[in-house]
Design a protein around this motif. Structure first.
Motif, mmCIF file in Angstrom:
data_model
loop_
_atom_site.group_PDB
_atom_site.id
_atom_site.type_symbol
_atom_site.label_atom_id
_atom_site.label_comp_id
_atom_site.label_asym_id
_atom_site.label_seq_id
_atom_site.Cartn_x
_atom_site.Cartn_y
_atom_site.Cartn_z
ATOM 1 N N ALA A 89 0.846 -1.197 0.000
ATOM 2 C CA ALA A 89 0.000 0.000 0.000
ATOM 3 C C ALA A 89 0.878 1.243 0.000
ATOM 4 O O ALA A 89 1.855 1.322 0.743
ATOM 5 N N ASP A 90 0.515 2.196 -0.849
ATOM 6 C CA ASP A 90 1.190 3.485 -0.907
ATOM 7 C C ASP A 90 0.125 4.571 -0.934
ATOM 8 O O ASP A 90 -0.871 4.437 -1.660
ATOM 9 N N GLY A 91 0.329 5.624 -0.138
ATOM 10 C CA GLY A 91 -0.671 6.681 -0.114
ATOM 11 C C GLY A 91 -0.100 8.041 0.212
ATOM 12 O O GLY A 91 0.974 8.161 0.800
ATOM 13 N N VAL A 92 -0.850 9.063 -0.197
ATOM 14 C CA VAL A 92 -0.567 10.448 0.170
ATOM 15 C C VAL A 92 -1.879 10.994 0.705
ATOM 16 O O VAL A 92 -2.879 11.055 -0.016
ATOM 17 N N CYS A 93 -1.887 11.361 1.991
ATOM 18 C CA CYS A 93 -3.106 11.800 2.650
ATOM 19 C C CYS A 93 -2.890 13.150 3.320
ATOM 20 O O CYS A 93 -1.796 13.429 3.813
ATOM 21 N N ASN A 94 -3.927 13.960 3.330
ATOM 22 C CA ASN A 94 -3.888 15.261 4.011
ATOM 23 C C ASN A 94 -4.720 15.147 5.280
ATOM 24 O O ASN A 94 -5.895 14.784 5.224
ATOM 25 N N GLN A 99 -1.621 22.733 13.943
ATOM 26 C CA GLN A 99 -1.047 23.924 13.312
ATOM 27 C C GLN A 99 -1.417 24.021 11.835
ATOM 28 O O GLN A 99 -0.806 24.782 11.100
ATOM 29 N N GLY A 100 -2.391 23.242 11.375
ATOM 30 C CA GLY A 100 -2.780 23.242 9.965
ATOM 31 C C GLY A 100 -2.683 21.848 9.388
ATOM 32 O O GLY A 100 -2.416 20.878 10.105
ATOM 33 N N ASN A 101 -2.907 21.732 8.104
ATOM 34 C CA ASN A 101 -2.897 20.422 7.461
ATOM 35 C C ASN A 101 -1.515 19.800 7.435
ATOM 36 O O ASN A 101 -0.504 20.500 7.317
ATOM 37 N N ILE A 102 -1.494 18.480 7.530
ATOM 38 C CA ILE A 102 -0.267 17.689 7.485
ATOM 39 C C ILE A 102 -0.397 16.747 6.292
ATOM 40 O O ILE A 102 -1.419 16.075 6.142
ATOM 41 N N THR A 103 0.619 16.711 5.450
ATOM 42 C CA THR A 103 0.643 15.745 4.359
ATOM 43 C C THR A 103 1.401 14.521 4.859
ATOM 44 O O THR A 103 2.538 14.636 5.317
ATOM 45 N N MET A 104 0.743 13.377 4.799
ATOM 46 C CA MET A 104 1.366 12.134 5.239
ATOM 47 C C MET A 104 1.540 11.232 4.028
ATOM 48 O O MET A 104 0.572 10.930 3.328
ATOM 49 N N THR A 105 2.777 10.857 3.765
ATOM 50 C CA THR A 105 3.090 9.932 2.685
ATOM 51 C C THR A 105 3.470 8.604 3.336
ATOM 52 O O THR A 105 4.325 8.569 4.221
ATOM 53 N N VAL A 124 6.327 6.133 7.303
ATOM 54 C CA VAL A 124 5.470 7.292 7.153
ATOM 55 C C VAL A 124 6.330 8.548 7.190
ATOM 56 O O VAL A 124 7.251 8.651 8.011
ATOM 57 N N LYS A 125 6.023 9.501 6.303
ATOM 58 C CA LYS A 125 6.686 10.813 6.309
ATOM 59 C C LYS A 125 5.616 11.868 6.527
ATOM 60 O O LYS A 125 4.532 11.789 5.943
ATOM 61 N N TYR A 126 5.932 12.862 7.369
ATOM 62 C CA TYR A 126 5.010 13.954 7.673
ATOM 63 C C TYR A 126 5.600 15.271 7.174
ATOM 64 O O TYR A 126 6.774 15.552 7.386
ATOM 65 N N ASP A 127 4.760 16.095 6.541
ATOM 66 C CA ASP A 127 5.175 17.424 6.116
ATOM 67 C C ASP A 127 4.028 18.385 6.395
ATOM 68 O O ASP A 127 2.976 18.264 5.776
ATOM 69 N N PRO A 128 4.184 19.290 7.351
ATOM 70 C CA PRO A 128 5.363 19.512 8.185
ATOM 71 C C PRO A 128 5.487 18.428 9.267
ATOM 72 O O PRO A 128 4.568 17.639 9.467
ATOM 73 N N ALA A 129 6.616 18.442 9.937
ATOM 74 C CA ALA A 129 6.872 17.476 10.998
ATOM 75 C C ALA A 129 5.793 17.581 12.081
ATOM 76 O O ALA A 129 5.237 18.642 12.323
ATOM 77 N N VAL A 130 5.507 16.448 12.713
ATOM 78 C CA VAL A 130 4.537 16.387 13.809
ATOM 79 C C VAL A 130 5.310 16.150 15.095
ATOM 80 O O VAL A 130 6.042 15.174 15.209
ATOM 81 N N MET A 131 5.181 17.081 16.049
ATOM 82 C CA MET A 131 5.882 16.987 17.338
ATOM 83 C C MET A 131 7.371 16.729 17.149
ATOM 84 O O MET A 131 7.968 15.911 17.840
ATOM 85 N N GLY A 132 7.940 17.378 16.163
ATOM 86 C CA GLY A 132 9.377 17.261 15.918
ATOM 87 C C GLY A 132 9.784 16.026 15.126
ATOM 88 O O GLY A 132 10.965 15.802 14.911
ATOM 89 N N HIS A 133 8.825 15.228 14.684
ATOM 90 C CA HIS A 133 9.136 14.008 13.930
ATOM 91 C C HIS A 133 8.641 14.154 12.497
ATOM 92 O O HIS A 133 7.457 14.387 12.263
#
Length: 174
Positions: A89-94, A99-105, A124-133
């Motif tokens: 499974a591969d996904g890109v989710c908002n 602090q606003g929307n997070i894009t999670m890949t 999982v990658k978060y943009d922007p980072a969540v809690m410094g991650h």
């Protein structure tokens, strides 16, 4: 696992599970054996959470359908396929964040051992980072442990805190 890191962990697991069900399921998707399943979920280097769920074929399918409902329109891209013996499974989710929307890949691979065990690894990658991650490795596994306990019905899930909920009843309430 630190209390501060738990929301990130929950978000990652929820999104991997929810996005995986947001598309039509492949016909060759492996099915889990009916009965009691013990499932563990965790992040690399962290503590895992364990839950148990009583499954039958209808409840297994309902879990995927519930995931599809939860993901709604959050995922702009998603693919799910069975490749080389693994469900990929591969996904890109908002996702909404404080602090606003997070894009999670996300990318995950689930490997089954017949109908009685599986293991999922994901990144999982978060943009922007969540809690410094900005990234997290997620790991989950499940194994069939036998028949459902006396008094359990399909969909009964015992959460890590001992609370019991029924997935089928939750799906009907929506």
């Amino acid at each position: 696992m630190s209390i501060r890191f738990r929301p990130l962990f929950a978000l990652s697991l929820l999104c991997l599970a929810a996005s995986a069900a947001a598309v039509e399921l492949p016909a060759n998707l492996p099915k889990r054996k009916a009965g009691l399943w013990e499932m563990q979920m965790g992040m690399a280097g962290g503590q895992s959470q364990t839950m148990k769920v009583c499954l039958d074929e209808a409840t297994d399918k309902a879990m995927y359908q519930m995931g599809a409902q939860m993901s709604g329109s959050m995922c702009s891209k998603f693919s799910l396929a069975v490749k080389d013996g693994a469900v990929v499974a591969d996904g890109v989710c908002n996702l909404p964040g404080p602090q606003g929307n997070i894009t999670m890949t996300s990318h995950s691979e689930t490997r089954f051992q017949g109908d009685s065990a599986y293991r999922t690894t994901g990144h999982v990658k978060y943009d922007p980072a969540v809690m410094g991650h900005s990234e997290a490795d997620v790991d989950s596994s499940g194994k069939w442990v036998g028949a459902c306990a006396a008094g359990q019905k399909p969909g009964d899930m015992i959460l890590p805190n001992g609370q019991k909920v029924n997935l089928n009843d939750m799906a009907k309430a929506k």
